[in-house]
Design a protein around this motif. Structure first.
Motif, PDB file in Angstrom:
ATOM      1  N   THR A 172     103.590 105.099  64.846  1.00  8.65           N
ATOM      2  CA  THR A 172     103.381 103.861  64.077  1.00  8.65           C
ATOM      3  C   THR A 172     104.558 103.540  63.164  1.00  8.65           C
ATOM      4  O   THR A 172     104.741 102.389  62.778  1.00  8.65           O
ATOM      5  N   ARG A 173     105.362 104.537  62.825  1.00  9.41           N
ATOM      6  CA  ARG A 173     106.524 104.289  61.960  1.00  9.41           C
ATOM      7  C   ARG A 173     107.765 103.900  62.745  1.00  9.41           C
ATOM      8  O   ARG A 173     108.838 103.689  62.159  1.00  9.41           O
ATOM      9  N   HIS A 174     107.653 103.788  64.030  1.00  9.20           N
ATOM     10  CA  HIS A 174     108.813 103.412  64.857  1.00  9.20           C
ATOM     11  C   HIS A 174     109.217 101.974  64.531  1.00  9.20           C
ATOM     12  O   HIS A 174     108.348 101.115  64.297  1.00  9.20           O
ATOM     13  N   PRO A 175     110.505 101.656  64.534  1.00  7.15           N
ATOM     14  CA  PRO A 175     110.955 100.295  64.204  1.00  7.15           C
ATOM     15  C   PRO A 175     110.379  99.203  65.104  1.00  7.15           C
ATOM     16  O   PRO A 175     110.267  98.048  64.683  1.00  7.15           O
ATOM     17  N   LEU A 176     109.982  99.560  66.341  1.00 10.62           N
ATOM     18  CA  LEU A 176     109.453  98.567  67.272  1.00 10.62           C
ATOM     19  C   LEU A 176     107.925  98.566  67.332  1.00 10.62           C
ATOM     20  O   LEU A 176     107.335  97.861  68.147  1.00 10.62           O
ATOM     21  N   ALA A 177     107.288  99.318  66.448  1.00 14.91           N
ATOM     22  CA  ALA A 177     105.840  99.531  66.550  1.00 14.91           C
ATOM     23  C   ALA A 177     105.022  98.256  66.380  1.00 14.91           C
ATOM     24  O   ALA A 177     103.892  98.184  66.869  1.00 14.91           O
ATOM     25  N   LYS A 178     105.570  97.247  65.730  1.00 20.35           N
ATOM     26  CA  LYS A 178     104.801  96.022  65.494  1.00 20.35           C
ATOM     27  C   LYS A 178     105.155  94.904  66.461  1.00 20.35           C
ATOM     28  O   LYS A 178     104.651  93.785  66.332  1.00 20.35           O
ATOM     29  N   GLN A 179     105.988  95.216  67.440  1.00 18.53           N
ATOM     30  CA  GLN A 179     106.358  94.204  68.428  1.00 18.53           C
ATOM     31  C   GLN A 179     105.219  93.998  69.439  1.00 18.53           C
ATOM     32  O   GLN A 179     104.536  94.949  69.813  1.00 18.53           O
ATOM     33  N   PRO A 180     105.000  92.767  69.916  1.00 18.28           N
ATOM     34  CA  PRO A 180     103.956  92.527  70.922  1.00 18.28           C
ATOM     35  C   PRO A 180     104.291  93.134  72.274  1.00 18.28           C
ATOM     36  O   PRO A 180     103.409  93.487  73.050  1.00 18.28           O
ATOM     37  N   SER A 181     105.572  93.281  72.567  1.00 16.29           N
ATOM     38  CA  SER A 181     106.045  93.931  73.783  1.00 16.29           C
ATOM     39  C   SER A 181     107.495  94.352  73.550  1.00 16.29           C
ATOM     40  O   SER A 181     108.146  93.892  72.601  1.00 16.29           O
ATOM     41  N   ILE A 182     107.981  95.238  74.401  1.00 16.59           N
ATOM     42  CA  ILE A 182     109.365  95.686  74.262  1.00 16.59           C
ATOM     43  C   ILE A 182     110.028  95.732  75.638  1.00 16.59           C
ATOM     44  O   ILE A 182     109.361  95.811  76.671  1.00 16.59           O
ATOM     45  N   ARG A 183     111.353  95.689  75.643  1.00 15.87           N
ATOM     46  CA  ARG A 183     112.130  95.974  76.840  1.00 15.87           C
ATOM     47  C   ARG A 183     112.432  97.473  76.841  1.00 15.87           C
ATOM     48  O   ARG A 183     112.698  98.055  75.781  1.00 15.87           O
ATOM     49  N   LEU A 184     112.389  98.089  77.988  1.00 14.01           N
ATOM     50  CA  LEU A 184     112.540  99.537  78.059  1.00 14.01           C
ATOM     51  C   LEU A 184     113.893  99.992  77.518  1.00 14.01           C
ATOM     52  O   LEU A 184     113.986 101.043  76.862  1.00 14.01           O
ATOM     53  N   ASN A 185     114.945  99.193  77.716  1.00 11.47           N
ATOM     54  CA  ASN A 185     116.265  99.630  77.244  1.00 11.47           C
ATOM     55  C   ASN A 185     116.368  99.661  75.719  1.00 11.47           C
ATOM     56  O   ASN A 185     117.321 100.219  75.162  1.00 11.47           O
ATOM     57  N   GLU A 186     115.365  99.093  75.024  1.00 12.13           N
ATOM     58  CA  GLU A 186     115.345  99.178  73.563  1.00 12.13           C
ATOM     59  C   GLU A 186     115.013 100.590  73.088  1.00 12.13           C
ATOM     60  O   GLU A 186     115.163 100.895  71.907  1.00 12.13           O
ATOM     61  N   LEU A 187     114.569 101.450  73.997  1.00 17.79           N
ATOM     62  CA  LEU A 187     114.226 102.830  73.624  1.00 17.79           C
ATOM     63  C   LEU A 187     115.316 103.826  74.017  1.00 17.79           C
ATOM     64  O   LEU A 187     115.112 105.038  73.897  1.00 17.79           O
ATOM     65  N   GLN A 188     116.471 103.354  74.468  1.00 20.95           N
ATOM     66  CA  GLN A 188     117.465 104.279  75.003  1.00 20.95           C
ATOM     67  C   GLN A 188     118.078 105.193  73.937  1.00 20.95           C
ATOM     68  O   GLN A 188     118.621 106.248  74.275  1.00 20.95           O
ATOM     69  N   GLN A 189     117.959 104.847  72.643  1.00 21.70           N
ATOM     70  CA  GLN A 189     118.453 105.731  71.583  1.00 21.70           C
ATOM     71  C   GLN A 189     117.379 106.697  71.089  1.00 21.70           C
ATOM     72  O   GLN A 189     117.665 107.579  70.282  1.00 21.70           O
ATOM     73  N   ASP A 190     116.157 106.549  71.573  1.00 21.71           N
ATOM     74  CA  ASP A 190     115.054 107.415  71.140  1.00 21.71           C
ATOM     75  C   ASP A 190     115.032 108.711  71.928  1.00 21.71           C
ATOM     76  O   ASP A 190     115.592 108.807  73.029  1.00 21.71           O
ATOM     77  N   THR A 191     114.357 109.704  71.383  1.00 21.80           N
ATOM     78  CA  THR A 191     114.047 110.907  72.151  1.00 21.80           C
ATOM     79  C   THR A 191     112.662 110.744  72.768  1.00 21.80           C
ATOM     80  O   THR A 191     111.777 110.112  72.179  1.00 21.80           O
ATOM     81  N   PHE A 192     112.498 111.311  73.948  1.00 21.53           N
ATOM     82  CA  PHE A 192     111.260 111.135  74.708  1.00 21.53           C
ATOM     83  C   PHE A 192     110.452 112.423  74.773  1.00 21.53           C
ATOM     84  O   PHE A 192     111.010 113.526  74.790  1.00 21.53           O
ATOM     85  N   VAL A 193     109.155 112.265  74.816  1.00 15.71           N
ATOM     86  CA  VAL A 193     108.225 113.367  75.101  1.00 15.71           C
ATOM     87  C   VAL A 193     107.696 113.120  76.511  1.00 15.71           C
ATOM     88  O   VAL A 193     107.040 112.100  76.755  1.00 15.71           O
ATOM     89  N   LEU A 194     107.987 114.035  77.445  1.00 13.28           N
ATOM     90  CA  LEU A 194     107.627 113.812  78.839  1.00 13.28           C
ATOM     91  C   LEU A 194     106.972 115.039  79.462  1.00 13.28           C
ATOM     92  O   LEU A 194     106.975 116.128  78.889  1.00 13.28           O
ATOM     93  N   PHE A 195     106.415 114.843  80.650  1.00 15.76           N
ATOM     94  CA  PHE A 195     105.933 115.959  81.452  1.00 15.76           C
ATOM     95  C   PHE A 195     107.134 116.769  81.955  1.00 15.76           C
ATOM     96  O   PHE A 195     108.256 116.267  81.985  1.00 15.76           O
ATOM     97  N   PRO A 196     106.925 118.003  82.385  1.00 17.26           N
ATOM     98  CA  PRO A 196     108.014 118.791  82.972  1.00 17.26           C
ATOM     99  C   PRO A 196     108.576 118.121  84.229  1.00 17.26           C
ATOM    100  O   PRO A 196     107.938 117.245  84.823  1.00 17.26           O
ATOM    101  N   PRO A 197     109.747 118.553  84.693  1.00 14.88           N
ATOM    102  CA  PRO A 197     110.446 117.870  85.796  1.00 14.88           C
ATOM    103  C   PRO A 197     109.685 117.777  87.113  1.00 14.88           C
ATOM    104  O   PRO A 197     109.931 116.869  87.892  1.00 14.88           O
ATOM    105  N   ASP A 198     108.764 118.684  87.409  1.00 18.15           N
ATOM    106  CA  ASP A 198     108.086 118.634  88.702  1.00 18.15           C
ATOM    107  C   ASP A 198     106.824 117.776  88.684  1.00 18.15           C
ATOM    108  O   ASP A 198     106.067 117.757  89.663  1.00 18.15           O
ATOM    109  N   PHE A 199     106.585 117.033  87.595  1.00 20.31           N
ATOM    110  CA  PHE A 199     105.398 116.182  87.492  1.00 20.31           C
ATOM    111  C   PHE A 199     105.737 114.760  87.920  1.00 20.31           C
ATOM    112  O   PHE A 199     106.788 114.222  87.559  1.00 20.31           O
ATOM    113  N   ILE A 200     104.811 114.125  88.652  1.00 23.36           N
ATOM    114  CA  ILE A 200     105.064 112.791  89.189  1.00 23.36           C
ATOM    115  C   ILE A 200     105.232 111.747  88.089  1.00 23.36           C
ATOM    116  O   ILE A 200     106.050 110.830  88.223  1.00 23.36           O
TER     117      ILE A 200
END
Length: 301
Positions: A172-200
């Motif tokens: 909720t504290r993210h700078p884009l948290a109040k936007q109605p929608s975002i473009r994916l490239n707006e997150l390119q400076q963020d760090t991601f939380v993802l599944f491990p590499p073998d997950f679809i």
């Protein structure tokens, strides 16, 4: 080699004690000993080494046990399928599912099916994407809920029930948290939380980011949906998740936001084996699912 001999042999092998095996089988110890002796005579090799009151499998006994358990399991499956054939509304359905579908829609459709067929039971198996496909091919289960639905696997038949959006989950504290929608490239400076590499689902995110020209920086990995949500809630990164996983459960301190560019979707549906017919109870469930989602899609249009 008789079925009774195999059953007695397996029981003695598991308990390593003839008397205990006989007690559990509700037969006399002499009957168990006689059947084991007959089996050894037929095969021409000892299957057990006697150690006082206990017994241990010989090397040949271990080989027989491995195959005997498979054979007995197949016989039990055959008995169940015959029972289903005689009364398909009293069978047991073995179905696999991916973790991202555990909260929705799987419980909803099973509940609706049980309302119509209350005497049919379920054995549910949660697994990874490729594992579930292999389980269907090998016959360990007969149906599996997957997202995305594989379309290039020659050994399974696929049926897509719906397509859903992949959305961003941000603290909720993210700078884009109040936007109605975002473009994916707006997150390119963020760090991601993802599944491990073998997950679809990891592959879906990586491909979407590559489509707009960047590779996400992965700060943390989690092997289930709740772990990933929790890490985002703690402010440790952002993620992309299927919208169905957030319908009733957007964690505190997070916000889900649609992605306007590019469009990121996945299909959701079921796979069944391509090389064998479904047992009667599974066929009832499969037909019910197609009907259920057909009606649901009409109402959602």
């Amino acid at each position: 080699m008789e079925l009774r001999q195999i059953q007695y042999f397996i029981e003695v092998a598991k308990r390593e004690h003839v008397t205990e095996a006989a007690h559990n089988l509700h037969v006399a110890q002499s009957a168990v000993s006689r059947q084991i002796a007959n089996l050894e005579a037929e095969l021409g090799v000892p299957l057990f080494i006697r150690e006082g009151r206990n017994v241990k499998l010989t090397s040949v006994g271990k080989i027989l046990l491995e195959h005997a358990e498979i054979a007995l399991n197949e016989i039990e499956k055959a008995k169940e399928k015959i029972g289903e054939y005689l009364d398909p509304e009293r069978g047991i359905i073995r179905v696999g599912f991916a973790s991202s579908l555990a909260a929705n829609p799987l419980p909803t459709v099973i509940s609706a099916f049980r309302a119509r067929y209350p005497n049919i039971g379920f054995q549910l198996k949660q697994g990874a994407y490729k594992q579930l496909i292999e389980s269907v091919i090998k016959g360990e289960i007969d149906l599996a809920f997957l997202g995305p639905v594989p379309t290039q696997e020659k050994d399974v038949r696929s049926h897509i029930f719906f397509a859903e959006n992949i959305v961003a989950l941000l603290p909720t504290r993210h700078p884009l948290a109040k936007q109605p929608s975002i473009r994916l490239n707006e997150l390119q400076q963020d760090t991601f939380v993802l599944f491990p590499p073998d997950f679809i689902l990891r592959n879906i995110v990586m491909n979407a980011c590559a489509q707009v020209g960047f590779e996400p920086k992965v700060s943390f990995e989690g092997e289930d949906i709740d772990a990933i949500k929790g890490l985002v809630s703690a402010g440790l990164g952002v993620t992309l998740l299927p919208e169905v996983t957030l319908i009733d459960n957007v964690p505190r301190e997070t916000v889900k936001i649609p992605i306007s560019e590019p469009t990121v979707k996945r299909t959701v549906g079921i796979i069944i084996p391509n090389n064998r017919e479904l047992p009667a109870s599974e066929k009832l469930f499969y037909d019910f699912l197609k009907e259920f989602f057909s009606v649901l899609n009409k109402f959602s249009q």
